[in-house]
Design a protein around this motif. Structure first.
Motif, short mmCIF file in Angstrom:
data_model
loop_
_atom_site.label_atom_id
_atom_site.label_comp_id
_atom_site.label_asym_id
_atom_site.label_seq_id
_atom_site.Cartn_x
_atom_site.Cartn_y
_atom_site.Cartn_z
N GLU A 69 -18.59 7.28 -0.61
CA GLU A 69 -17.19 7.30 -1.04
C GLU A 69 -16.36 6.56 0.00
OE1 GLU A 69 -13.62 10.40 -2.37
OE2 GLU A 69 -15.36 11.14 -1.27
N VAL A 70 -15.59 5.57 -0.44
CA VAL A 70 -14.76 4.77 0.45
C VAL A 70 -13.34 5.30 0.42
CG1 VAL A 70 -13.85 2.47 0.94
CG2 VAL A 70 -16.22 2.74 0.14
N LEU A 71 -12.79 5.58 1.60
CA LEU A 71 -11.45 6.11 1.74
C LEU A 71 -10.55 5.07 2.40
CD1 LEU A 71 -12.38 9.58 3.32
CD2 LEU A 71 -12.41 8.94 0.91
N THR A 72 -9.38 4.86 1.82
CA THR A 72 -8.41 3.93 2.41
C THR A 72 -7.03 4.27 1.86
OG1 THR A 72 -7.96 1.58 2.87
CG2 THR A 72 -8.68 2.15 0.64
N THR A 73 -6.04 3.46 2.20
CA THR A 73 -4.70 3.66 1.68
C THR A 73 -4.28 2.43 0.88
OG1 THR A 73 -3.53 2.68 3.56
CG2 THR A 73 -4.11 5.03 3.72
N GLY A 74 -3.27 2.61 0.04
CA GLY A 74 -2.76 1.49 -0.73
C GLY A 74 -2.23 0.39 0.19
N HIS A 75 -1.59 0.78 1.28
CA HIS A 75 -1.06 -0.20 2.23
C HIS A 75 -2.18 -1.04 2.82
CE1 HIS A 75 1.36 -1.93 5.46
NE2 HIS A 75 0.40 -1.56 6.30
N ASP A 76 -3.30 -0.39 3.19
CA ASP A 76 -4.41 -1.13 3.78
C ASP A 76 -5.06 -2.07 2.76
OD1 ASP A 76 -4.86 -0.25 6.66
OD2 ASP A 76 -4.67 1.67 5.65
N LEU A 77 -5.17 -1.64 1.51
CA LEU A 77 -5.72 -2.53 0.49
C LEU A 77 -4.83 -3.74 0.29
CD1 LEU A 77 -7.19 -0.29 -2.37
CD2 LEU A 77 -8.41 -1.64 -0.67
N GLU A 78 -3.52 -3.52 0.26
CA GLU A 78 -2.59 -4.64 0.11
C GLU A 78 -2.71 -5.61 1.28
OE1 GLU A 78 1.26 -2.95 -0.34
OE2 GLU A 78 0.85 -2.12 -2.34
N HIS A 79 -2.89 -5.07 2.48
CA HIS A 79 -3.04 -5.92 3.65
C HIS A 79 -4.32 -6.74 3.57
CE1 HIS A 79 -3.04 -7.24 7.84
NE2 HIS A 79 -4.29 -6.82 7.91
N TRP A 113 -14.40 5.53 6.03
CA TRP A 113 -12.93 5.57 6.13
C TRP A 113 -12.45 4.31 6.84
CZ3 TRP A 113 -10.03 10.14 8.97
CH2 TRP A 113 -8.65 10.04 8.72
N THR A 114 -11.68 3.48 6.14
CA THR A 114 -11.05 2.32 6.75
C THR A 114 -9.54 2.49 6.63
OG1 THR A 114 -11.00 0.97 4.74
CG2 THR A 114 -12.99 0.87 6.08
N ALA A 115 -8.85 2.27 7.73
CA ALA A 115 -7.41 2.48 7.74
C ALA A 115 -6.82 1.79 8.96
CB ALA A 115 -7.08 3.97 7.77
N THR A 116 -5.50 1.81 9.03
CA THR A 116 -4.78 1.37 10.22
C THR A 116 -4.07 2.61 10.77
OG1 THR A 116 -4.42 -0.79 9.17
CG2 THR A 116 -3.11 -0.29 11.15
#
Length: 204
Positions: free
Chosen positions: A72-82, A133-136
């Motif tokens: 399961e890959v976890l991220t945020t909408g902001h990170d996907l947009e980036h 988990w990928t994020a900023t």
């Protein structure tokens, strides 16, 4: 000393459980290694440099397309947009339900992880699905670090954009990582990443 012994025992138990899951699913720990594992660290890792976004896109695409549903890959909408820029609307979200969790904020992702950890601890879950988990993290780095520490071994891998104060930070040049990893790494542009998702993930 008693605390250290208990912690060591739990780590051994978690690793043994992870190995048992792999055996029951017909895999060995060696052949389930992913690109994210080459850069991961128990307390998370960061990536910086002109090729960092390309590496994160490659890591995401691999996690979503190699044996879809196994991670399961976890991220945020902001990170996907980036990461995807103007191509973000072309990501096949409808095909990625159940394997791509897109939160509004890092805090929402933390809550999702805590729910998953609680579910694992309440029962010996041989079918538990590992998470990437990928994020900023930015100012939330300490909260993210505590969340990583709260997870059983092998349940959560954190690979973050930017310097990471609690683990290694990898330099990714425009033509690849420095130093070179054990296997070739192809950095992906937003267009290449979206194309690979559409070619690999079956229609819902």
């Amino acid at each position: 000393m008693r605390h250290l012994t208990a912690l060591t025992g739990r780590q051994i138990f978690d690793r043994s459980a992870a190995r048992l899951v792999a055996i029951l699913q017909g895999h060995s720990p060696q052949n389930t290694r992913r690109l994210a594992d080459d850069y991961s660290h128990p307390y998370g890792a960061g990536v910086i440099g002109p090729g960092a976004d390309g590496l994160l896109r490659a890591v995401l695409v691999e996690a979503l397309t190699v044996a879809p549903g196994s991670v399961e890959v976890l991220t945020t909408g902001h990170d996907l947009e980036h990461l995807f820029g103007e191509m973000v609307g072309r990501v096949p979200y409808e095909r990625l339900r159940g394997i791509l969790h897109v939160a509004g904020t890092v805090e929402e992702t933390v809550e999702h992880v805590e729910d998953r950890v609680l579910g694992v601890e309440l029962r010996f879950d041989l079918g538990r699905k590992p998470m990437l988990w990928t994020a900023t993290p930015g100012a939330d780095a300490d909260v993210v670090h505590r969340t990583l520490n709260s997870c059983p071994a092998g349940l959560l891998t954190g690979l973050f954009s930017g310097p990471w104060p609690y683990g290694p930070t990898h330099l990714i040049e425009a033509n690849g990582p420095r130093p070179r990893p054990r296997r070739p790494v192809r950095l992906l542009s937003p267009q290449q990443a979206v194309a690979r998702l559409h070619l690999t993930i079956p229609q819902a």
